[in-house]
Design an enzyme around this catalytic site. Structure first.
Site, PDB file in Angstrom:
ATOM      1  N   CYS A 171      -4.660   4.074 -20.735  1.00 29.77           N
ATOM      2  CA  CYS A 171      -4.086   2.670 -20.799  1.00 29.77           C
ATOM      3  C   CYS A 171      -3.142   2.010 -19.613  1.00 29.77           C
ATOM      4  O   CYS A 171      -2.493   0.951 -19.801  1.00 29.77           O
ATOM      5  CB  CYS A 171      -3.174   2.504 -22.098  1.00 29.77           C
ATOM      6  SG  CYS A 171      -1.557   3.593 -22.037  1.00 29.77           S
ATOM      7  N   HIS A 193      -1.379   1.498  -4.271  1.00 30.95           N
ATOM      8  CA  HIS A 193      -1.834   2.932  -4.429  1.00 30.95           C
ATOM      9  C   HIS A 193      -0.798   3.741  -5.071  1.00 30.95           C
ATOM     10  O   HIS A 193      -0.911   5.013  -5.069  1.00 30.95           O
ATOM     11  CB  HIS A 193      -1.870   3.332  -2.739  1.00 30.95           C
ATOM     12  CG  HIS A 193      -2.864   2.962  -2.052  1.00 30.95           C
ATOM     13  ND1 HIS A 193      -2.889   2.788  -0.517  1.00 30.95           N
ATOM     14  CD2 HIS A 193      -4.027   2.279  -2.459  1.00 30.95           C
ATOM     15  CE1 HIS A 193      -3.763   2.205  -0.139  1.00 30.95           C
ATOM     16  NE2 HIS A 193      -4.500   1.885  -1.284  1.00 30.95           N
ATOM     17  N   ASP A 224       5.970   4.619  -1.535  1.00 28.96           N
ATOM     18  CA  ASP A 224       7.647   5.173  -1.328  1.00 28.96           C
ATOM     19  C   ASP A 224       8.581   4.588  -2.426  1.00 28.96           C
ATOM     20  O   ASP A 224       9.895   4.941  -2.154  1.00 28.96           O
ATOM     21  CB  ASP A 224       7.966   5.202  -0.059  1.00 28.96           C
ATOM     22  CG  ASP A 224       7.899   3.694   0.823  1.00 28.96           C
ATOM     23  OD1 ASP A 224       7.893   2.782   0.007  1.00 28.96           O
ATOM     24  OD2 ASP A 224       7.517   3.924   1.846  1.00 28.96           O
ATOM     25  N   CYS A 265      -0.798   6.808 -17.195  1.00 32.87           N
ATOM     26  CA  CYS A 265      -1.756   7.060 -18.258  1.00 32.87           C
ATOM     27  C   CYS A 265      -3.088   6.771 -17.656  1.00 32.87           C
ATOM     28  O   CYS A 265      -3.072   5.552 -17.498  1.00 32.87           O
ATOM     29  CB  CYS A 265      -1.447   6.723 -19.532  1.00 32.87           C
ATOM     30  SG  CYS A 265      -2.822   6.822 -20.702  1.00 32.87           S
ATOM     31  N   ASN A 291       3.114  -7.434  13.102  1.00 29.73           N
ATOM     32  CA  ASN A 291       2.531  -5.821  13.471  1.00 29.73           C
ATOM     33  C   ASN A 291       2.817  -5.865  15.208  1.00 29.73           C
ATOM     34  O   ASN A 291       2.381  -6.793  15.762  1.00 29.73           O
ATOM     35  CB  ASN A 291       1.127  -5.860  13.190  1.00 29.73           C
ATOM     36  CG  ASN A 291       0.559  -4.478  12.976  1.00 29.73           C
ATOM     37  OD1 ASN A 291       1.320  -3.673  13.690  1.00 29.73           O
ATOM     38  ND2 ASN A 291      -0.407  -4.058  12.507  1.00 29.73           N
ATOM     39  N   GLN A 330       0.768  -1.372   0.107  1.00 32.16           N
ATOM     40  CA  GLN A 330      -0.012   0.191  -0.025  1.00 32.16           C
ATOM     41  C   GLN A 330       0.765   1.283  -0.017  1.00 32.16           C
ATOM     42  O   GLN A 330       0.527   2.502  -0.136  1.00 32.16           O
ATOM     43  CB  GLN A 330      -0.833   0.150   1.416  1.00 32.16           C
ATOM     44  CG  GLN A 330      -1.787  -1.336   1.207  1.00 32.16           C
ATOM     45  CD  GLN A 330      -2.381  -1.381   2.731  1.00 32.16           C
ATOM     46  OE1 GLN A 330      -1.837  -2.000   3.592  1.00 32.16           O
ATOM     47  NE2 GLN A 330      -3.673  -0.737   2.913  1.00 32.16           N
ATOM     48  N   THR A 377       0.653  -3.450   8.537  1.00 35.37           N
ATOM     49  CA  THR A 377      -0.701  -2.844   8.019  1.00 35.37           C
ATOM     50  C   THR A 377      -1.762  -3.721   8.891  1.00 35.37           C
ATOM     51  O   THR A 377      -1.536  -4.793   8.902  1.00 35.37           O
ATOM     52  CB  THR A 377      -0.960  -3.066   6.589  1.00 35.37           C
ATOM     53  OG1 THR A 377      -2.093  -2.552   6.203  1.00 35.37           O
ATOM     54  CG2 THR A 377      -0.717  -4.135   6.060  1.00 35.37           C
ATOM     55  N   SER A 378      -3.018  -2.963   9.188  1.00 31.98           N
ATOM     56  CA  SER A 378      -3.841  -3.417   9.866  1.00 31.98           C
ATOM     57  C   SER A 378      -4.779  -3.935   8.745  1.00 31.98           C
ATOM     58  O   SER A 378      -6.066  -4.659   9.147  1.00 31.98           O
ATOM     59  CB  SER A 378      -4.362  -2.573  10.686  1.00 31.98           C
ATOM     60  OG  SER A 378      -4.795  -1.115  10.184  1.00 31.98           O
TER      61      SER A 378
HETATM   62 ZN    ZN Z   1      -1.810   5.579 -22.499  1.00 28.63          ZN
END
Ligand code: ZN
Length: 259
Positions: free
Chosen positions: A142, A131, A116, A139, A226, A113, A201-202
């Protein structure tokens, strides 16, 4: 600081589980980057907590006015606003351990997620960034990705060299669908997995939240790494209660001893 015996025991248990699995994947979140100095978005010390949340209708506004979106993106105020916590961030021991697990043939892929780029920088190869990636552009037609550095921004909005579609930041905005290619790949990987390592991550936000559930429903196992209890803890097969920067290198060592 040496890990306490309960944590070490959970790491050994995780190593046995992983060794006995056929297709192991990982899901990571903000917790794995905290030790690299990347600030979380929400919660204490969060970037958004301090500076305000981005607009909830960001994607709609981009679609309505891509040129205006880009002019704001390139404004000096905006550029300094969210970039500082990413500057100088380097992968930590947790990132390197995941890359090593992949190199050992243990880990087949990794869904993150985080935006960075630290998993790739650490050497992970099969990385799916649900993300997006802050160093890339995408783009909207596409889904082709381009490195931000050096991309021609002389005309706004910039256009895709492949199909002519409008290009935006690869980072997924509020209101923006997860790019279909990444989402499909994540579901494919989860569908193949008989063990998933969920680190830092939770996993409460869709679509990340659904991936451990897909594995679990097919009879697979969840290894949670965690320091804090999460919703996922209840259905995890092994819980390693320590930060990923400590847990994952220890897991690599435990697996080497089993080899
Ligand atoms: Zn494109």
């Amino acid at each position: 600081m040496p890990l306490d015996e309960a944590v070490l025991a959970s790491i050994r248990e995780a190593a046995h589980l992983i060794k006995g699995s056929r297709y192991v994947t990982a899901l990571t979140g903000a917790g794995v980057s905290v030790e690299s100095g990347i600030r979380p978005f929400r919660g204490p010390g969060g970037l958004w907590t301090e500076r305000g949340e981005p607009p909830m209708d960001g994607y709609r506004r981009f679609k309505a006015d891509p040129k205006g979106y880009w002019e704001e993106m390139l404004s000096p105020a905006r550029r300094s606003r969210f970039s500082d916590s990413f500057l100088a961030a380097k992968p930590n021991a947790g990132h390197y351990a995941l890359a090593e697990l992949e190199a050992m043939g243990v880990l087949k892929s990794l869904v993150t997620q985080n935006i960075d780029n630290l998993h790739s920088e650490a050497g992970s190869r099969r990385v799916f960034e649900i993300h997006g990636n802050r160093f890339k552009l995408r783009c909207v037609e596409c889904n082709a990705r381009f490195l931000r550095a050096g991309f021609d921004l002389s005309t706004l909005p910039p256009r895709c060299p492949e199909c002519g579609g409008v290009v935006k930041d690869d980072v997924v905005m509020f209101g923006e669908p997860i790019p279909g290619d990444v989402l499909a790949a994540c579901h494919t990987e989860a569908g193949k997995s008989d063990c998933i390592i969920v680190a830092g991550t939770s996993a409460v936000v869709y679509p990340a939240a659904s991936l451990p559930l897909i594995v679990k429903e097919k009879g697979g196992a969840i290894v949670e790494v965690n320091p804090l209890e999460s919703e996922l803890s209840k259905i995890s097969d092994v819980v390693v209660r320590t930060p990923s920067g400590e847990a994952l290198p220890a897991l690599v060592e435990a697996l080497k001893k089993l080899a």
